[in-house]
Design a protein around this motif. Structure first.
Motif, PDB file in Angstrom:
ATOM      1  N   UNK A 122       0.828  -1.208   0.000  1.00 52.87           N
ATOM      2  CA  UNK A 122       0.000   0.000   0.000  1.00 52.87           C
ATOM      3  C   UNK A 122       0.864   1.260   0.000  1.00 52.87           C
ATOM      4  N   UNK A 123       1.917   1.212   0.821  1.00 55.81           N
ATOM      5  CA  UNK A 123       2.788   2.382   0.891  1.00 55.81           C
ATOM      6  C   UNK A 123       3.592   2.551  -0.392  1.00 55.81           C
ATOM      7  N   UNK A 124       3.989   1.421  -0.976  1.00 54.62           N
ATOM      8  CA  UNK A 124       4.805   1.472  -2.184  1.00 54.62           C
ATOM      9  C   UNK A 124       4.014   1.988  -3.379  1.00 54.62           C
ATOM     10  N   UNK A 125       2.719   1.722  -3.401  1.00 56.79           N
ATOM     11  CA  UNK A 125       1.903   2.062  -4.564  1.00 56.79           C
ATOM     12  C   UNK A 125       1.020   3.290  -4.357  1.00 56.79           C
ATOM     13  N   UNK A 126       1.439   4.153  -3.429  1.00 52.50           N
ATOM     14  CA  UNK A 126       0.676   5.380  -3.220  1.00 52.50           C
ATOM     15  C   UNK A 126       0.714   6.236  -4.485  1.00 52.50           C
ATOM     16  N   UNK A 127      -0.368   6.959  -4.808  1.00 51.20           N
ATOM     17  CA  UNK A 127      -0.387   7.816  -5.999  1.00 51.20           C
ATOM     18  C   UNK A 127       0.655   8.935  -5.880  1.00 51.20           C
ATOM     19  N   UNK A 128       1.137   9.414  -7.037  1.00 49.93           N
ATOM     20  CA  UNK A 128       2.107  10.520  -7.029  1.00 49.93           C
ATOM     21  C   UNK A 128       1.468  11.804  -6.534  1.00 49.93           C
ATOM     22  N   UNK A 129       0.168  11.953  -6.729  1.00 50.19           N
ATOM     23  CA  UNK A 129      -0.540  13.142  -6.278  1.00 50.19           C
ATOM     24  C   UNK A 129      -0.615  13.151  -4.759  1.00 50.19           C
ATOM     25  N   UNK A 130      -0.216  14.260  -4.171  1.00 46.14           N
ATOM     26  CA  UNK A 130      -0.262  14.381  -2.708  1.00 46.14           C
ATOM     27  C   UNK A 130      -1.688  14.228  -2.214  1.00 46.14           C
ATOM     28  N   UNK A 131      -2.641  14.897  -2.861  1.00 37.93           N
ATOM     29  CA  UNK A 131      -4.031  14.839  -2.426  1.00 37.93           C
ATOM     30  C   UNK A 131      -4.575  13.426  -2.519  1.00 37.93           C
ATOM     31  N   UNK A 132      -4.260  12.732  -3.616  1.00 40.15           N
ATOM     32  CA  UNK A 132      -4.749  11.360  -3.774  1.00 40.15           C
ATOM     33  C   UNK A 132      -4.120  10.442  -2.741  1.00 40.15           C
ATOM     34  N   UNK A 133      -2.832  10.653  -2.440  1.00 37.81           N
ATOM     35  CA  UNK A 133      -2.162   9.825  -1.443  1.00 37.81           C
ATOM     36  C   UNK A 133      -2.766  10.045  -0.066  1.00 37.81           C
ATOM     37  N   UNK A 134      -3.035  11.295   0.291  1.00 42.24           N
ATOM     38  CA  UNK A 134      -3.648  11.582   1.592  1.00 42.24           C
ATOM     39  C   UNK A 134      -5.025  10.947   1.661  1.00 42.24           C
ATOM     40  N   UNK A 135      -5.786  11.031   0.564  1.00 44.60           N
ATOM     41  CA  UNK A 135      -7.125  10.453   0.542  1.00 44.60           C
ATOM     42  C   UNK A 135      -7.070   8.934   0.671  1.00 44.60           C
ATOM     43  N   UNK A 136      -6.134   8.290  -0.011  1.00 43.97           N
ATOM     44  CA  UNK A 136      -6.037   6.826   0.042  1.00 43.97           C
ATOM     45  C   UNK A 136      -5.626   6.342   1.425  1.00 43.97           C
ATOM     46  N   UNK A 137      -4.822   7.098   2.128  1.00 44.44           N
ATOM     47  CA  UNK A 137      -4.358   6.686   3.455  1.00 44.44           C
ATOM     48  C   UNK A 137      -5.382   6.970   4.548  1.00 44.44           C
ATOM     49  N   UNK A 138      -6.537   7.558   4.179  1.00 44.65           N
ATOM     50  CA  UNK A 138      -7.539   7.870   5.200  1.00 44.65           C
ATOM     51  C   UNK A 138      -8.080   6.606   5.868  1.00 44.65           C
TER      52      UNK A 138
END
Length: 691
Positions: A122-138
């Motif tokens: 999950x951590x390795x495949x986080x989106x490059x977009x900061x906003x998308x990464x923050x949203x996915x980690x919610x």
């Protein structure tokens, strides 16, 4: 315990009761000098005043200087900052949280291998977009307590920044906010939106506002007095926040909108703020909701600070417009002095206030008057002040030598000299009562002591000594042909007339001065009319007509000494015909010259003492003027333009000096100063002064 000394101890601080009471008064004299110069050059008094306010004085910043500082401050804001501050801070917190989580996964030996692998993926495949990464980690289950805290800081930061965009200072106020604090924010926003929606429907009452402030007043430290004042503050901030969004790239804007949902972990907050923005825009549609700015610096701004910077830019733009004063009905009172102090400092506000006081003084103290056509003109009071200034300048230029026409005899009615003398048979001068009584007291004391009633004898009487001056009928003829304006002689000519007018009116009130302008035709002019006269472009130098008017003036004052002063830069090219029409010819026609010479001869027969002030280096004019002077036993002065006023006043003061002597000819040439051209005896013994 408070001692007596403590009770009487003085405390000092910055004065905040309005304009500085110790500030120096505005310099009306300098402003009038500058305005008068522009008016004589052909500008309207209103435009001349605007020009002085724009340019400022010797020790006074003008509107142009202040506007330049406003522009520099605006450029500095744009070149120093960018709008990536919040995004960079979020990215930094996110990177730190992910790094701490990976460290925890690597050292947690008790963690199930499948769970570790899934978390690492999950951590390795986080989106490059900061906003998308923050949203996915919610929904991510954090293993590291530090990583979880850093992630929560992201939501807290976003919440505080988004609130700070609408409510200045909220970022700091909400630091470390609890769930109860966030609930209070949501409640305040809900009540505020309901109040604004009632206003937009026209259903609100003052009681609604009072009730809202009683419940939520702690969120508004500026303590607005009514709903309109609250609306203005919030709408300006909200409009600046919208302009900040408009200033971002589409990618930045999309990321920010996506991140907003994570603020405080509460999507309801973003919804309430969107609702607030819509209500504010409906209430204040006239604000700039669609503008933007191009930030190009390296210092990142957060959402709240960026919104503040956009507010500063808007305030600077408003100040720039106010300082330009280019719109109809502009006044210095339109300038927001408080905003100027916020943006440029107190010194700028002080300078602007001084300009505003100067404008008020010029308008309200009688220096400018509005004519029947609605246009401002210099008032007689302003003309007197300007004349005094010009005359003072003339006096200073006369090489420190001051003088007036000679005192011819004492004892006749005239101006008081300040002295007294014994009464003589036939004296009609007023008694000096104080001196006469004192003489009686002194005399009676020597005779055994004063007796009552005190008795005066004829020997006790003293009279006030007076000085008598021969009255003069002065005609100042000034060339108003187009060449005077073309060659830059227009303003010096007007200054000369005004200085002489002030001297006669203030010091030699018994003299009769007439100002005559001669171009295609000649005309008797009031000093105000001559001062405001626009350049005349009609061809013709009708000295003949001017001399006719001058001789008429001399005949009106048969008991006065005629003094003829002529300022010209060209040979006569027109004369007045028997039908009253001007007859023009260039080169000068013999008939024009003959008529001019004849009328100058008439002036000589009336006893006029003539001085011709020749401007320019035209050899033909020099020969003609010299021949005129010889014919009428007159004099020629060829001053530099800067010395024209000195030369004319000098000639007037010496025109009836008994020591002047007779004989015509030329005194001096171009480039010489009046003092270099004069011989002794031109100046009187008592001196002339400037009121």
């Amino acid at each position: 315990m408070t001692t007596r000394g403590d009770r009487h101890r003085s405390r000092y601080g910055k004065y905040r009761g309005g304009p500085d009471p110790l500030a120096p008064p505005v310099d009306i004299g300098e402003a009038l000098d500058a305005i008068g110069e522009e008016v004589m050059a052909g500008y309207s008094p209103e435009r001349a005043m605007r020009e002085f306010l724009r340019r400022g004085g010797n020790d006074q910043q003008g509107l142009e200087d202040l506007a330049r500082r406003v522009f520099a401050k605006r450029q500095e804001l744009l070149k120093r900052h960018n709008l990536d501050g919040t995004m960079n801070e979020v990215r930094e917190l996110l990177d730190r949280a992910v790094l701490e989580e990976r460290k925890q996964l690597a050292r947690d030996v008790d963690l199930d291998d499948d769970e570790r692998t899934l978390s690492e993926m999950q951590l390795e495949n986080l989106p490059a977009s900061t906003a998308a990464a923050v949203s996915e980690l919610s929904q991510y289950q954090w293993k590291s307590r530090q990583a979880r805290e850093d992630y929560e800081k992201i939501k807290d930061l976003l919440g505080r920044e988004i609130l700070d965009q609408r409510f200045a200072g909220m970022k700091q106020a909400m630091e470390g906010a609890t769930a109860q604090d966030r609930a209070a924010i949501n409640e305040m926003l809900g009540d505020l939106n309901e109040l604004l929606e009632k206003r937009n429907r026209g259903e609100d009452t003052p009681e609604d506002f009072d009730e809202f402030m009683a419940k939520h007043g702690d969120f508004f430290p500026e303590s607005p007095r009514d709903l309109d004042e609250l609306l203005d503050t919030l709408a300006q901030r909200s409009a600046a926040a919208q302009r900040m969004l408009n200033s971002m790239t589409p990618e930045q804007r999309a990321e920010l909108m996506q991140l907003s949902a994570q603020a405080f972990g509460s999507p309801e907050l973003a919804a309430q703020l969107d609702r607030l923005d819509q209500n504010l825009q409906a209430a204040r549609p006239g604000l700039d909701w669609g503008g933007s700015a191009e930030f190009s610096g390296e210092e990142g701004l957060g959402l709240g600070d960026g919104t503040g910077a956009l507010q500063d830019l808007a305030e600077l733009d408003e100040l720039a417009e106010q300082l330009q004063q280019s719109y109809a009905g502009a006044r210095m009172d339109d300038v927001d002095f408080d905003a100027l102090a916020r943006q440029l400092g107190d010194d700028a506000a002080v300078s602007a206030r001084q300009l505003a006081e100067l404008e008020k003084a010029l308008r309200n103290n009688g220096y400018l008057k509005r004519g029947s056509d609605g246009q401002y003109r210099l008032s007689p009071k302003a003309m007197r002040q300007l004349g005094k200034s010009l005359l003072r300048d003339v006096a200073e230029r006369i090489s420190g030598r001051q003088g007036a026409r000679d005192v011819q005899r004492s004892g006749a009615a005239g101006e008081f000299s300040g002295a007294t003398r014994p009464w003589e048979f036939g004296d009609t001068a007023p008694w000096d009562v104080t001196r006469s009584v004192l003489n009686a007291v002194v005399r009676s004391s020597g005779e055994g002591g004063p007796t009552m009633p005190l008795r005066l004898t004829i020997d006790d009487v003293e009279v006030v000594d007076t000085e008598a001056r021969t009255q003069a009928a002065v005609a100042l003829l000034v060339d108003t042909s187009f060449s005077m304006a073309l060659d830059g002689r227009w303003v010096p000519m007007k200054k000369t007339a005004l200085a002489l007018h002030q001297l006669v009116r203030s010091r030699f009130r018994g003299d009769a001065l007439e100002l005559i302008g001669f171009g295609r035709y000649a005309e008797v002019m009031q000093v105000e009319q001559l001062t405001a006269l626009d350049a005349m472009w009609a061809k013709g130098t009708n000295l003949h007509h001017g001399l006719l008017l001058a001789n008429r003036h001399f005949r009106k004052h048969p008991n006065a000494q005629p003094v003829l002063l002529i300022v010209t830069d060209g040979e006569p090219t027109a004369h007045l015909g028997s039908d009253g029409e001007a007859w023009f010819s260039y080169p000068p026609h013999p008939l024009t010259l003959a008529n001019t010479v004849q009328e100058l001869e008439n002036a000589r027969r009336l006893g006029a003492q003539t001085t011709i002030f020749r401007l320019g280096d035209d050899p033909g004019l020099a020969r003609f003027v010299d021949s005129l002077a010889r014919k009428v036993d007159g004099a020629v002065v060829a001053p530099e333009l800067d010395d024209l006023g000195v030369a004319v006043v000098d000639s007037y003061l010496g025109s009836r000096d008994a020591r002047r002597g007779s004989g015509g000819g030329t005194r001096g040439g171009a480039g010489e100063t009046p003092d270099a051209r004069r011989s002794g005896g031109w100046w009187g013994e008592r001196g002339f002064w400037v009121e």
